[in-house]
Design an enzyme around this catalytic site. Structure first.
Site, PDB file in Angstrom:
ATOM      1  N   HIS A  19       0.843  -1.198   0.000  1.00  0.00           N
ATOM      2  CA  HIS A  19       0.000   0.000   0.000  1.00  0.00           C
ATOM      3  C   HIS A  19       0.879   1.250   0.000  1.00  0.00           C
ATOM      4  O   HIS A  19       2.115   1.139  -0.052  1.00  0.00           O
ATOM      5  CB  HIS A  19      -1.001  -0.021   1.163  1.00  0.00           C
ATOM      6  CG  HIS A  19      -0.390  -0.146   2.529  1.00  0.00           C
ATOM      7  ND1 HIS A  19       0.495   0.759   3.028  1.00  0.00           N
ATOM      8  CD2 HIS A  19      -0.537  -1.093   3.495  1.00  0.00           C
ATOM      9  CE1 HIS A  19       0.861   0.414   4.246  1.00  0.00           C
ATOM     10  NE2 HIS A  19       0.259  -0.732   4.547  1.00  0.00           N
ATOM     11  N   HIS A  22       4.010   1.450   2.357  1.00  0.00           N
ATOM     12  CA  HIS A  22       5.229   0.780   1.863  1.00  0.00           C
ATOM     13  C   HIS A  22       5.847   1.603   0.727  1.00  0.00           C
ATOM     14  O   HIS A  22       7.062   1.736   0.627  1.00  0.00           O
ATOM     15  CB  HIS A  22       4.913  -0.619   1.313  1.00  0.00           C
ATOM     16  CG  HIS A  22       4.155  -1.502   2.258  1.00  0.00           C
ATOM     17  ND1 HIS A  22       2.893  -1.975   1.990  1.00  0.00           N
ATOM     18  CD2 HIS A  22       4.482  -1.990   3.476  1.00  0.00           C
ATOM     19  CE1 HIS A  22       2.478  -2.722   3.010  1.00  0.00           C
ATOM     20  NE2 HIS A  22       3.419  -2.748   3.920  1.00  0.00           N
ATOM     21  N   CYS A 127       2.640  -9.698  21.222  1.00  0.00           N
ATOM     22  CA  CYS A 127       1.733  -9.158  20.198  1.00  0.00           C
ATOM     23  C   CYS A 127       2.107  -9.813  18.870  1.00  0.00           C
ATOM     24  O   CYS A 127       3.234  -9.632  18.389  1.00  0.00           O
ATOM     25  CB  CYS A 127       1.850  -7.644  20.096  1.00  0.00           C
ATOM     26  SG  CYS A 127       0.968  -7.009  18.648  1.00  0.00           S
ATOM     27  N   CYS A 130       3.016  -7.298  16.032  1.00  0.00           N
ATOM     28  CA  CYS A 130       4.385  -6.762  16.058  1.00  0.00           C
ATOM     29  C   CYS A 130       5.415  -7.884  16.071  1.00  0.00           C
ATOM     30  O   CYS A 130       6.608  -7.617  15.900  1.00  0.00           O
ATOM     31  CB  CYS A 130       4.623  -5.910  17.304  1.00  0.00           C
ATOM     32  SG  CYS A 130       3.581  -4.472  17.425  1.00  0.00           S
ATOM     33  N   CYS A 144      -1.615  -3.617  22.998  1.00  0.00           N
ATOM     34  CA  CYS A 144      -0.489  -3.154  22.181  1.00  0.00           C
ATOM     35  C   CYS A 144      -0.901  -1.801  21.594  1.00  0.00           C
ATOM     36  O   CYS A 144      -1.955  -1.703  20.953  1.00  0.00           O
ATOM     37  CB  CYS A 144      -0.204  -4.154  21.059  1.00  0.00           C
ATOM     38  SG  CYS A 144       0.660  -3.392  19.667  1.00  0.00           S
ATOM     39  N   HIS A 147      -1.381  -2.080  17.604  1.00  0.00           N
ATOM     40  CA  HIS A 147      -2.452  -2.900  17.018  1.00  0.00           C
ATOM     41  C   HIS A 147      -3.769  -2.854  17.793  1.00  0.00           C
ATOM     42  O   HIS A 147      -4.756  -3.453  17.374  1.00  0.00           O
ATOM     43  CB  HIS A 147      -1.967  -4.347  16.856  1.00  0.00           C
ATOM     44  CG  HIS A 147      -0.890  -4.476  15.823  1.00  0.00           C
ATOM     45  ND1 HIS A 147       0.443  -4.360  16.115  1.00  0.00           N
ATOM     46  CD2 HIS A 147      -0.971  -4.650  14.489  1.00  0.00           C
ATOM     47  CE1 HIS A 147       1.155  -4.474  15.004  1.00  0.00           C
ATOM     48  NE2 HIS A 147       0.330  -4.650  14.001  1.00  0.00           N
ATOM     49  N   LYS A 296      -5.705   5.293  11.101  1.00  0.00           N
ATOM     50  CA  LYS A 296      -4.707   4.393  10.560  1.00  0.00           C
ATOM     51  C   LYS A 296      -5.263   3.681   9.333  1.00  0.00           C
ATOM     52  O   LYS A 296      -6.447   3.396   9.268  1.00  0.00           O
ATOM     53  CB  LYS A 296      -4.391   3.355  11.655  1.00  0.00           C
ATOM     54  CG  LYS A 296      -2.972   2.898  11.630  1.00  0.00           C
ATOM     55  CD  LYS A 296      -2.696   1.890  12.713  1.00  0.00           C
ATOM     56  CE  LYS A 296      -1.650   0.948  12.153  1.00  0.00           C
ATOM     57  NZ  LYS A 296      -1.076   0.065  13.109  1.00  0.00           N
ATOM     58  N   LYS A 299      -6.823  -2.924   6.925  1.00  0.00           N
ATOM     59  CA  LYS A 299      -7.736  -3.759   6.151  1.00  0.00           C
ATOM     60  C   LYS A 299      -9.136  -3.707   6.753  1.00  0.00           C
ATOM     61  O   LYS A 299     -10.123  -3.618   6.047  1.00  0.00           O
ATOM     62  CB  LYS A 299      -7.229  -5.212   6.161  1.00  0.00           C
ATOM     63  CG  LYS A 299      -6.358  -5.530   4.960  1.00  0.00           C
ATOM     64  CD  LYS A 299      -6.231  -7.019   4.750  1.00  0.00           C
ATOM     65  CE  LYS A 299      -5.070  -7.558   5.562  1.00  0.00           C
ATOM     66  NZ  LYS A 299      -4.695  -8.926   5.265  1.00  0.00           N
TER      67      LYS A 299
END
Ligand code: MSP
Length: 519
Positions: A19, A22, A127, A130, A144, A147, A296, A299
């Site tokens: 995405h 990246h 987690c 991570c 976490c 996440h 954030k 998905k």
């Protein structure tokens, strides 16, 4: 000593398709790679994929595929994406490569032999997002922070790396090397993290629980923890220990990451290197997150933006320009289509596109497209030249500071200055007076000369646009081979060569509909 530069991106997990997050890191690496190459450095640019561990295994199972087949598929998506974004990486590493496996095992053995690994039992909060244990203090409301999920308590026998032994060394090293981690806010985060006792790092997983990994060379019942495996890519790609590339490029290693993976890169990696008797990397460069409407990208929120969708809708250089111009390196930014459209219409179509088209069309109209030799510089010309030379100096400084937005602001100040210069000198009225032909030629020459410098300055960010400008203003040698130092002298445009008209560099685009989203 010859000038060298080594730039890396994180190796991306293959549990998800690429995405714009990246793409941002990888484009920043590409911009730096191109800039250092222009500046006469021998460079090496590495990216790749991280293919072992739980996350990937789970994603493969969900897709009903073997982990290797699944990793092959997603890794290829990343590998094939980069050339489509004009990313010029020299190598693409996969952690499933045989050579990488060997180097990971070599390092493990080395650290084992020095007594820095031990076998023990540990229970902690893990987690899976991570792929690391969290201390109670790091959790926020028991979750976490990255996440937003409660980590799972895991207790098992494993191998541990005596990371705690290197705590004081690391803290002192960071204190003594001001730019080791930058921007400063991340350096401070790490220094304050190091105020608390550092725990040892669990570096194995029992094969009985997770078989998808690199086996420990000294205990076949265990595989290597994914971060211990992944971080080593930065040296396995250089053919550590005996590769020429390692000798040449490791001393000048710059890592590029986002804030999500600061701890593994700023704490695990330097201590691992120290334990293996390898000097630390040169710099860790940390950027913020791209968010969508302040939240954030994820998905589950269904708000993930794919780089090829943006490219298709708006063009690659517009996308690259926007990302580099909009984000302040180190801080979070919002990706919005409205903001992208605005930048395209104002900075690209209006400012840069117009400058090229008005300059070239006047050379065509008044001189049959031939670049004329200029007369002596008048005060207004000298001011333009001074602005061009100072823009180049500023860009050089800002690129070295990772301040890409400021580098582009300096370049756009120059673009505005050239447009203003044309407005003030009004070549169209000089064209009416026969005796002013020499002055007219000079003004157009100075505008072309500014465009030559602008093409070199924007090339790292917008390679295709730079090349197109270069060609249209009648320059022959390839822009790719031009040194950055060519921005420091005035008067390089080729007299007598022919400019070329053509379509607008950046057609204006319509604002997206209210809820518009790329894709
Ligand atoms: N596999 C590990 C890295 C190992 S490196 C030895 C990993 N992979 S990842 O696929 O999750 O990639 C994380 C990286 O992707 C970030 O550090 C950043 O470079 C990039 N980004 C992912 N999402 C991003 C944003 N929303 N915004 C900016 N960059 C983002 O962690």
């Amino acid at each position: 000593m010859s000038k060298r530069f080594y730039i890396t991106t994180p190796i991306y997990y293959v549990n998800d398709v690429p995405h714009i997050g990246h793409a941002y890191t990888t484009i920043v690496a590409d911009v730096l790679n191109r800039f250092y190459r222009q500046s006469g450095f021998e460079t090496f640019f590495l990216t790749g994929t991280d293919e072992h561990g739980n996350k990937v295994l789970q994603a493969a199972e969900t897709a009903g595929k073997s982990p290797k087949a699944y990793a092959d598929e997603i890794s290829a998506l990343f590998r094939d994406l980069w050339p489509q974004l004009d990313v010029s990486n020299d190598y693409f590493i996969r952690t499933t490569d045989e050579n990488h496996r060997k180097v990971v095992q070599l390092i493990l053995q080395k650290v084992h032999d020095t007594g820095d690994l031990y076998f023990g039992e540990y229970g902690g909060y893990y987690c899976f997002g991570c792929e690391r244990f969290y201390t109670q203090g790091e959790l926020v409301d028991g979750k976490c922070p990255d996440h937003q999920k409660e980590p799972q308590f895991i207790k098992e026998k494993n191998y541990f790396f005596r990371m705690s032994k290197y705590q004081d060394w690391l803290a002192t090293y960071i204190e003594e090397h001001e730019d080791f981690i930058r921007p400063e806010s991340y350096r401070n985060k790490i220094l304050s993290f190091l105020q608390e006792p550092l725990e040892d790092l669990c570096i194995s997983r029992p094969k009985a629980r997770l078989s998808w990994g690199i086996p420990l060379p000294f205990d076949q019942d265990y595989v290597t923890y994914v971060w211990f495996d992944a971080l080593i890519n930065y040296i396995s790609a250089l053919d550590y220990p005996s590769g020429d590339a390692f000798q040449k490029f490791w001393p000048v290693a710059h890592h590029l990451i986002a804030k999500d993976i600061l701890i593994p890169h700023a704490i695990y990696w330097p201590t691992m290197l120290q334990a293996a008797g390898i000097p630390p990397y040169q710099k860790l460069n940390v950027h913020g997150y791209w968010n969508i409407k302040e939240s954030k990208m994820s998905k589950s929120l269904g708000n993930i933006i794919r780089p090829l969708d943006v490219k298709e809708k708006y063009g690659l250089d517009c996308f690259r320009y926007f990302m580099m111009r909009e984000m302040t390196f180190g801080l979070d930014s919002n990706f919005s289509e409205d903001a992208l459209v605005q930048r395209i219409n104002s900075d690209l179509a209006n400012d840069l596109g117009n400058l090229l088209s008005r300059t070239v069309s006047m050379v065509i109209r008044y001189f049959g497209g031939r670049v004329q030799s200029p007369g002596p510089l008048e005060a207004i010309d000298a001011a333009l030249r001074e602005q061009a030379l100072s823009a180049a100096r500023e860009v050089e400084v800002f690129m070295g500071e990772m301040a890409f937005n400021k580098a582009l602001i300096s370049t756009w100040k120059l673009i505005a200055k050239v447009n203003q210069y044309l407005d003030q000198t009004a070549p169209w009225s000089l064209a009416k007076a026969k005796k002013r032909e020499r002055r007219l030629a000079s003004i157009l020459y100075n505008a072309l000369e500014s465009l030559r410098i602008i093409a070199i300055l924007i090339f790292p960010v917008m390679p295709q646009t730079g090349i197109e400008i270069w060609r249209r203003i009648g320059l022959e040698a390839q822009l790719q081979t031009q040194e950055f130092s060519q921005t420091k002298s005035w008067g390089q445009c080729a007299i007598g060569s022919t400019v070329e008209g053509g379509k607008a560099l950046f057609p204006r685009v319509e604002a997206p509909k209210a809820e518009g989203q790329v894709g």
